[in-house]
Design an enzyme around this catalytic site. Structure first.
Site, PDB file in Angstrom:
ATOM      1  N   ARG A 139      -2.647 -12.781  -2.275  1.00  0.00           N
ATOM      2  CA  ARG A 139      -2.549 -12.562  -3.729  1.00  0.00           C
ATOM      3  C   ARG A 139      -1.247 -11.867  -4.117  1.00  0.00           C
ATOM      4  O   ARG A 139      -0.833 -11.928  -5.273  1.00  0.00           O
ATOM      5  CB  ARG A 139      -3.755 -11.767  -4.228  1.00  0.00           C
ATOM      6  CG  ARG A 139      -3.830 -10.341  -3.754  1.00  0.00           C
ATOM      7  CD  ARG A 139      -5.038  -9.615  -4.344  1.00  0.00           C
ATOM      8  NE  ARG A 139      -5.117  -8.225  -3.904  1.00  0.00           N
ATOM      9  CZ  ARG A 139      -5.709  -7.833  -2.800  1.00  0.00           C
ATOM     10  NH1 ARG A 139      -6.296  -8.728  -2.007  1.00  0.00           N
ATOM     11  NH2 ARG A 139      -5.744  -6.553  -2.456  1.00  0.00           N
ATOM     12  N   GLN A 145       0.832  13.770   4.113  1.00  0.00           N
ATOM     13  CA  GLN A 145      -0.003  12.798   4.814  1.00  0.00           C
ATOM     14  C   GLN A 145       0.641  11.417   4.866  1.00  0.00           C
ATOM     15  O   GLN A 145       0.479  10.683   5.846  1.00  0.00           O
ATOM     16  CB  GLN A 145      -1.375  12.728   4.137  1.00  0.00           C
ATOM     17  CG  GLN A 145      -2.314  11.675   4.695  1.00  0.00           C
ATOM     18  CD  GLN A 145      -2.161  10.326   4.030  1.00  0.00           C
ATOM     19  OE1 GLN A 145      -1.726  10.225   2.886  1.00  0.00           O
ATOM     20  NE2 GLN A 145      -2.490   9.268   4.761  1.00  0.00           N
ATOM     21  N   GLN A 184      -7.808  18.070   2.623  1.00  0.00           N
ATOM     22  CA  GLN A 184      -7.080  16.811   2.664  1.00  0.00           C
ATOM     23  C   GLN A 184      -6.939  16.170   1.286  1.00  0.00           C
ATOM     24  O   GLN A 184      -7.914  15.991   0.555  1.00  0.00           O
ATOM     25  CB  GLN A 184      -7.766  15.852   3.639  1.00  0.00           C
ATOM     26  CG  GLN A 184      -7.737  16.396   5.057  1.00  0.00           C
ATOM     27  CD  GLN A 184      -8.356  15.475   6.090  1.00  0.00           C
ATOM     28  OE1 GLN A 184      -9.034  15.927   7.010  1.00  0.00           O
ATOM     29  NE2 GLN A 184      -8.115  14.179   5.988  1.00  0.00           N
ATOM     30  N   HIS A 217      -1.646  17.182   3.225  1.00  0.00           N
ATOM     31  CA  HIS A 217      -2.854  17.791   3.781  1.00  0.00           C
ATOM     32  C   HIS A 217      -2.548  19.219   4.207  1.00  0.00           C
ATOM     33  O   HIS A 217      -1.450  19.516   4.699  1.00  0.00           O
ATOM     34  CB  HIS A 217      -3.340  17.011   5.000  1.00  0.00           C
ATOM     35  CG  HIS A 217      -3.899  15.658   4.677  1.00  0.00           C
ATOM     36  ND1 HIS A 217      -4.115  15.214   3.398  1.00  0.00           N
ATOM     37  CD2 HIS A 217      -4.307  14.655   5.498  1.00  0.00           C
ATOM     38  CE1 HIS A 217      -4.625  13.991   3.444  1.00  0.00           C
ATOM     39  NE2 HIS A 217      -4.756  13.627   4.705  1.00  0.00           N
ATOM     40  N   CYS A 248      -3.677  11.034  10.339  1.00  0.00           N
ATOM     41  CA  CYS A 248      -2.751  11.887   9.589  1.00  0.00           C
ATOM     42  C   CYS A 248      -2.994  13.375   9.848  1.00  0.00           C
ATOM     43  O   CYS A 248      -2.046  14.145  10.054  1.00  0.00           O
ATOM     44  CB  CYS A 248      -2.860  11.585   8.104  1.00  0.00           C
ATOM     45  SG  CYS A 248      -4.550  11.587   7.462  1.00  0.00           S
ATOM     46  N   GLY A 287       0.811  -1.208   0.000  1.00  0.00           N
ATOM     47  CA  GLY A 287       0.000   0.000   0.000  1.00  0.00           C
ATOM     48  C   GLY A 287       0.843   1.255   0.000  1.00  0.00           C
ATOM     49  O   GLY A 287       2.079   1.209   0.157  1.00  0.00           O
ATOM     50  N   ALA A 288       0.185   2.405  -0.143  1.00  0.00           N
ATOM     51  CA  ALA A 288       0.898   3.673  -0.208  1.00  0.00           C
ATOM     52  C   ALA A 288       1.705   3.933   1.063  1.00  0.00           C
ATOM     53  O   ALA A 288       2.872   4.343   1.007  1.00  0.00           O
ATOM     54  CB  ALA A 288      -0.092   4.816  -0.450  1.00  0.00           C
ATOM     55  N   SER A 295      -4.446  11.255  -1.157  1.00  0.00           N
ATOM     56  CA  SER A 295      -3.563  10.250  -0.555  1.00  0.00           C
ATOM     57  C   SER A 295      -4.116   9.749   0.768  1.00  0.00           C
ATOM     58  O   SER A 295      -3.756   8.657   1.220  1.00  0.00           O
ATOM     59  CB  SER A 295      -2.162  10.832  -0.342  1.00  0.00           C
ATOM     60  OG  SER A 295      -2.213  11.983   0.484  1.00  0.00           O
TER      61      SER A 295
END
Length: 346
Positions: A49, A329, A169, A255, A142, A22-23, A172
């Protein structure tokens, strides 16, 4: 004033990142490397997966592993970039095995016995809990993390009676999927194609959405109440008056927050600038005449939180301040803060 990186002489540790695709998980890996965290072994864990796939990192190409609690328990530090439900199912068990577990979800932020940490503000809470054997630490929301880096030193210097926060915001905040929806649907808008939305409640291109998370009985969204609840806990002021309006805007990262403060002691813009200029994790960007003020474009990819537009609030007079804050963020609002917490244990 920037924070120091981890000491190069620190003992090397086995570090696991759960939710590594993930980010936030990807940024955690980058921050560990960038700050010279003493990593002896880095394990990247994700869903079934993703298992077996190779992910490029600053440490080289690493193979993703399916999450296995028995395996992850063998690590010294576990950074969780997962859902609240996943954290509730596994975090306490991992911590009981001795790992320092830093959870980026909201699962444990409001538990009285679990520290909620922003190192620039309440590192002492971590140290006391860690010395007493606590191994599960909550990473804040965040928006809150970015705000308190500025609010903490101002409260220490002048006392904050009440705070009104309006947030702008970035996509992201909804992860990689949110940023992808902004990009894809903006292209559709410009190409005259249908604009759809799945991550956000309404189309995000060229729009503002004054809802982040679900609405509560009091008319605030949960995101807005998180700012109130978490700011009180981090700053150790349980009755602090904080009101927030949170708005999603069509930017990729960082943000922004417009903050109005009523202070207990008299305050001037110059005095506030002096305090913030000396505060860890803060970069004062406040030369409006020359177009210098915090903006997402400049705060993206930066560790420090930018603070500017510092001025006397005309409602509260010499007991009031207005300021504008921008922070990344994915960094101070998530990955950076988590790694900084881990550094406190070195």
């Amino acid at each position: 004033m920037s924070s120091n990186n981890a000491s190069a002489s620190s003992k090397s540790l086995r570090v696991a990142v759960v939710g590594a695709t993930g980010a936030v998980g990807r940024e955690m890996v980058k921050v560990l490397h960038d700050r010279n965290f003493p990593v002896a072994e880095l394990g990247l864990f994700a869903s079934e997966r993703s298992a077996g796939k190779v992910q490029e990192t600053p440490y080289g190409a690493l193979t993703l592993q399916a999450f296995d609690a028995a395996v992850v328990k063998g690590y010294d530090v576990v950074l969780l970039a997962v859902s609240g439900d996943f954290a509730k199912a596994h975090a306490k068990d991992l911590a009981s095995a001795g790992a320092l577990v830093i959870d980026n979800s909201s699962a444990f932020r409001y538990d009285a016995d679990i520290p909620l940490i922003v190192p620039e503000i309440n590192a002492h809470v971590f140290r006391e809990a860690y010395a007493a054997g606590s191994r599960l630490i909550a990473n804040p929301n965040c928006t809150t993390a970015i705000a308190v880096v500025a609010l903490g030193p101002l409260h220490k210097a002048f006392g904050i009676k009440r705070a009104i926060v309006s947030t702008y915001q970035a996509t992201s905040g909804a992860g990689a999927e949110g940023m992808a929806e902004l990009e894809e649907q903006t292209r559709n808008q410009l190409d005259g194609k249908p604009v759809t939305n799945s991550v956000f409640r309404h189309p995000i291109p060229f729009n503002l959405i004054p809802q982040i998370d679900a609405f509560q009985e009091n008319g605030y969204t949960k995101e807005e109440m998180k700012v109130t609840w978490e700011t009180r806990k981090i700053m150790e002021v349980p009755d602090l008056l904080v009101s927030c309006t949170a708005v999603r805007i069509p930017t990729y990262r960082a943000h922004s927050e417009a903050i109005t403060l009523e202070t207990i002691q008299p305050v001037t813009p110059d005095a506030a600038r002096a305090v913030l200029a000396d505060a860890a994790g803060v970069k004062v960007v406040d030369d409006p005449a020359n177009g210098a003020y915090p903006m997402p474009l400049n705060a993206t990819g930066q560790y420090d939180v930018e603070v500017g537009r510092i001025r006397t609030n005309v409602v509260f007079g010499d007991h009031g301040l207005d300021l504008f804050v921008c922070g990344d963020q994915l960094l101070k609002g998530a990955a950076l803060n988590a790694v900084q917490i881990a550094e406190l244990a070195l």
